[in-house]
Design an enzyme around this catalytic site. Structure first.
Site, short mmCIF file in Angstrom:
data_model
loop_
_atom_site.label_atom_id
_atom_site.label_comp_id
_atom_site.label_asym_id
_atom_site.label_seq_id
_atom_site.Cartn_x
_atom_site.Cartn_y
_atom_site.Cartn_z
N ASP A 1 -2.76 3.11 -7.14
CA ASP A 1 -1.84 4.13 -7.66
C ASP A 1 -1.75 3.96 -9.17
O ASP A 1 -2.46 3.13 -9.76
CB ASP A 1 -0.46 4.04 -6.98
CG ASP A 1 0.18 5.42 -6.85
OD1 ASP A 1 0.39 6.09 -7.88
OD2 ASP A 1 0.45 5.85 -5.71
N HIS B 1 -2.41 10.29 -9.38
CA HIS B 1 -1.98 8.90 -9.15
C HIS B 1 -3.11 7.91 -9.45
O HIS B 1 -3.34 6.97 -8.67
CB HIS B 1 -1.47 8.73 -7.71
CG HIS B 1 -0.10 9.32 -7.49
ND1 HIS B 1 1.04 8.79 -8.05
CD2 HIS B 1 0.30 10.41 -6.78
CE1 HIS B 1 2.09 9.51 -7.69
NE2 HIS B 1 1.67 10.50 -6.93
N GLU C 1 0.25 15.20 -5.45
CA GLU C 1 0.92 15.20 -6.76
C GLU C 1 -0.05 15.05 -7.93
O GLU C 1 0.15 14.23 -8.81
CB GLU C 1 1.97 14.07 -6.80
CG GLU C 1 3.04 14.25 -5.76
CD GLU C 1 4.12 13.17 -5.79
OE1 GLU C 1 5.29 13.53 -5.67
OE2 GLU C 1 3.77 11.97 -5.93
N PHE D 1 10.79 5.52 4.70
CA PHE D 1 11.67 4.36 4.83
C PHE D 1 12.09 3.79 3.48
O PHE D 1 12.73 2.75 3.42
CB PHE D 1 11.02 3.28 5.70
CG PHE D 1 11.02 3.58 7.18
CD1 PHE D 1 11.46 4.80 7.68
CD2 PHE D 1 10.59 2.63 8.10
CE1 PHE D 1 11.47 5.08 9.05
CE2 PHE D 1 10.60 2.88 9.47
CZ PHE D 1 11.03 4.09 9.94
C1 ACM Z 1 3.82 11.06 -1.51
O1 ACM Z 1 4.93 10.64 -1.14
N1 ACM Z 1 3.62 11.39 -2.76
C2 ACM Z 1 2.72 11.22 -0.57
#
Ligand code: ACM
Ligand code: ZN
Length: 754
Positions: A193, A264, A328, A420
């Protein structure tokens, strides 16, 4: 990961619940269970008979019982010969004798415990055996019973983000054991990420040399702008990854690796800047959210690079699915990049969303050629779904429904209730993000949406809970966010719909918690929290309703002018000040931490209120009444439950004071946090009326004070019965701000009339 709003929460300390073992509390509830009188007693003479297909099961059971139940079972190999198996006693027989996927039969009688089924089925039957053990270690009695069991869904997943925070192999193995104990079979390992690249790639060593560490990390909630100044990092070697894959396989768990693209990807960009649209410079991100930079989708060298990375991933991971992220991805750079624009022209792509579609389809083709399938977040549907892709929908269920209707495989993981990282209690004790997902929300989740036709439902492979770790920098916190919600997840994924019953699940909670204590797991006791709710009634009064599901205690409450006394139900709020409540046992020992609520009573408190549009579902508080319930957010301690959120809408609010009153001032509390797309209103105006029909606008503009907690105030000297507040949204978020081009949120809190 963008979340609209950050929670800072109150402190609650641990308490003892003092429960002991009662009836069998098997998680997840099996298909059928028939109990008889009497018990088999397990002791140090008990022998585990295993065949070659149940070695993994024996290898899990024996050390687990030794560690947690202080018993050392012997073990012997058997060859499945019925004459041998029928005559033995004080035995646990593990016998793979069927190919029925994940199914098991379980029988306990005077002489032995027999677990039969498929190879994985025998493993699950062994997990059931563990759950039949008492939680006090006096005698390991197992009731005579017969169980038949098989799962509802073939995909039962749990995810872990090791990019935002890194967790060592020892914890990953522990986490995999947590899956195994709950009969889950898929571990989604989020390996890359913006904040870190965590897997060694031999061809591109800089991915871990540079990309696995960041110079510092944000402290506190998103937008705090405070950093710890400490270098942070970590990664797994390929040898370690292989060791974990084997460890999981021995527990019948498949690992799906996730390599994020094209968004990301800041850690990859920092390592190899040629992957970007601009020359950078790029750095491994030190805060959360969504970066403006993404991989360049125009240069063929980007695809070549990622194909080489995926070559190594595919070589290591046996998983049929390879997760390629896809969520995103900001299009900002693509719009300005010559290469990206050329790629769009050359391929007749009408916008950047189609360019994202092109990117995903090209990667899919590569992965398909290697005999694997892609799975990605629901944004991979942008610009048309890749031909063979499976969809993991997280922005609600809509993407999953659409994909299933197009006959694509789907894994359901909607933010509500499958994230979660969201708080499990309104009394939560640390920073979380995203809202409230209670144990009950998770339990009641049905992965099959009602809007699907019967023939479309097989495309829903199952569901998964996601553990994003922005606000989990240690193992104990991950455990805390996971337990007990993993038990609810387990039932939602395994137990047949007809056997799911929240009341019956609740009855098992004391045993589940005792089991966690025995296993030394750090879990949330939010289920037993003292919870409170502010309520209004039509007569303009407000009440503080304090409740607890812990029936072993009594609730005590103190008010601004009265010492603590036992209450039954709601307390009337007659005056401003702080009210406190706590749960105590008969000896006056606290069973919970104390909760408190400060009320600010004014002329509007508890009065009838109307909104021209309802608040957005995600931030609906307690409805319109939340604006006149006497509760205000403290500076720096915003709690999302207290605000009403309006997404792009203007709103008119009317309060009926029920009689003409002399008015000195009106105050509207609002909130601004641009990083979370929340903006101050473009305009706020106040009007007054005596008949509720004809309103006179107050000519002056209200004064604005505060920085994030804003107060719009208007001085007056008038009489009126009705007050109207008209609030205009700024509309779209301006360029160069997080979420530019999307609707802005307005967040409103209390209205005070003095
Ligand atoms: C995500 O929570 N951006 C997949
Ligand atoms: Zn580009």
């Amino acid at each position: 990961m963008h979340r609209f709003f950050i929670l800072m929460l109150l402190c609650i300390s641990a308490f003892t619940n003092g429960f002991s073992q009662s009836k069998p509390a098997i998680i997840p509830t099996p298909i059928s269970i028939t109990q008889k009188d009497g018990n088999f007693i397990m002791n140090n003479e008990t022998v585990v008979y295993y065949d070659s297909a149940s070695i993994n099961t024996k290898n899990f059971l024996v050390p687990f019982l030794q560690q947690h139940y202080k018993i050392k079972l012997k073990s012997k190999w058997h060859n499945g010969n019925p004459t041998q198996l029928n005559t033995i006693s004080n035995a646990i027989i593990l016998d793979q004798n069927s190919s029925l996927k994940e199914t098991y039969f379980f029988n306990v009688d005077k002489n032995k415990i027999t677990i039969e089924g498929s190879e994985a089925g025998v493993f699950y039957g062994m997990q059931t055996l563990i759950q039949l053990l008492p939680t006090n270690l006096s005698a390991l009695k197992i009731p005579y019973l017969t169980i038949f069991d098989a799962p509802r869904f073939g995909y039962r997943g749990l995810h872990l983000d090791v990019a935002r925070h890194f967790f060592p192999v020892s914890f990953i193995k522990k986490y995999i054991d947590f899956l195994a104990l709950h009969k889950l079979n898929t571990f989604h390992w989020h390996l890359t990420d913006d904040q870190g690249w965590r897997i060694e790639i031999k061809k591109y060593p800089l991915l871990t040399k540079i990309g696995s560490s960041r110079n510092q990390t944000l402290i506190g909630p998103y937008g705090s702008n405070k950093y710890d100044g400490k270098k942070y990092g970590g990664f797994y070697t390929q040898a370690e990854i292989k060791e974990v894959i084997q460890y999981a396989a021995d527990r019948y768990i498949n690992i799906i690796p996730e390599i994020e693209m094209p968004g990301h990807s800041q850690a990859a960009l920092a390592s190899y800047p040629f992957l970007g649209c601009t020359k950078g410079p790029y750095k491994v991100l030190e805060t959360w959210g969504v970066a403006e930079d993404a991989l360049c989708a125009g240069k063929d060298s980007t695809y070549q690079f990622y194909e080489n990375v995926l070559d190594e991933i595919i070589d290591i991971f046996p998983s049929k699915f390879i997760h390629i992220g896809g969520d995103e991805c900001a299009k900002t750079r693509w719009k300005e990049c010559k290469d990206c624009q050329n790629k769009m022209k050359a391929n007749n792509l009408k916008d950047e969303h189609e360019l994202q579609g092109y990117f995903i389809k090209r990667i899919e083709k590569f992965i398909n050629q290697k005999g694997k399938k892609i799975i990605g977040w629901d944004e991979i549907m942008e610009g048309g779904l890749a031909p063979n892709a499976a969809v993991m929908c997280w922005r609600g269920e809509e993407g999953g429904i659409a994909a299933a209707k197009q006959q694509h495989e789907v894994v359901m993981t909607p933010g509500k209730p499958m994230y979660f990282d969201h708080t499990q209690s309104i009394n939560e004790d640390s920073v979380t993000q995203g809202g409230l997902n209670t144990l009950k929300d998770v339990y009641n989740y049905n992965p099959i949406p009602e809007s699907l036709m019967l023939h479309e439902t097989p495309y829903i492979l199952g569901a998964q809970a996601n553990m994003w770790t922005e606000y989990m920098d240690n193992e104990k916190k991950v455990e805390y966010m996971l337990f007990p919600r993993i038990a609810a997840l387990s039932e939602a994924l395994w137990t047949k719909l007809d056997n799911k019953n929240y009341t019956k699940f609740e009855a098992k909670i004391p045993t589940i918690f005792a089991r966690y204590d025995l296993w030394k797991i750090n879990y949330s006791r939010a289920y037993f929290d003292v919870e409170s709710q502010v309520m209004n009634n039509d007569s303009g009064k407000i009440f503080w309703n304090v409740m607890s599901k812990n029936k072993l205690g009594k609730i005590y409450c103190s008010t601004p002018n009265q010492n603590e006394k036992q209450i039954n139900g709601a307390v009337a709020i007659a005056q401003s000040g702080t009210y406190k409540a706590i749960l105590k046992d008969e000896k006056n020992n606290p069973l919970s931490s104390e909760i408190s609520q400060t009320f600010f009573i004014n002329k509007a408190t508890g009065k009838p209120i109307n909104l021209s549009v309802p608040p957005n579902k995600s931030y609906a508080g307690n409805g319109a009444q939340s604006l006149v319930d006497g509760v205000q957010n403290k500076m720096g301690m915003p709690k999302s439950a207290q605000f009403l959120g309006f997404w792009g809408d203007d709103v008119d609010i009317i309060i009926d004071l029920q009689e003409q009153k002399t008015l000195d001032s009106i105050l509207l509390h609002s909130f601004e946090q641009k990083a979370s797309w929340i903006y101050r209103p473009k305009e706020v105006t106040f009007s007054l009326s005596n008949d509720g029909i004809n309103y006179t606008k107050i000519a002056e503009k209200p004064q604005i004070s505060g920085i994030s907690n804003l107060i719009y105030s208007q001085k007056l000297s008038s009489k009126a019965r009705f007050i109207k507040i008209s609030i205009k949204n700024i509309g779209l978020i301006p360029e160069n701000n997080p979420g530019a081009g999307n609707n802005a949120w307005i967040f409103l809190d209390e209205i005070e009339v003095k």
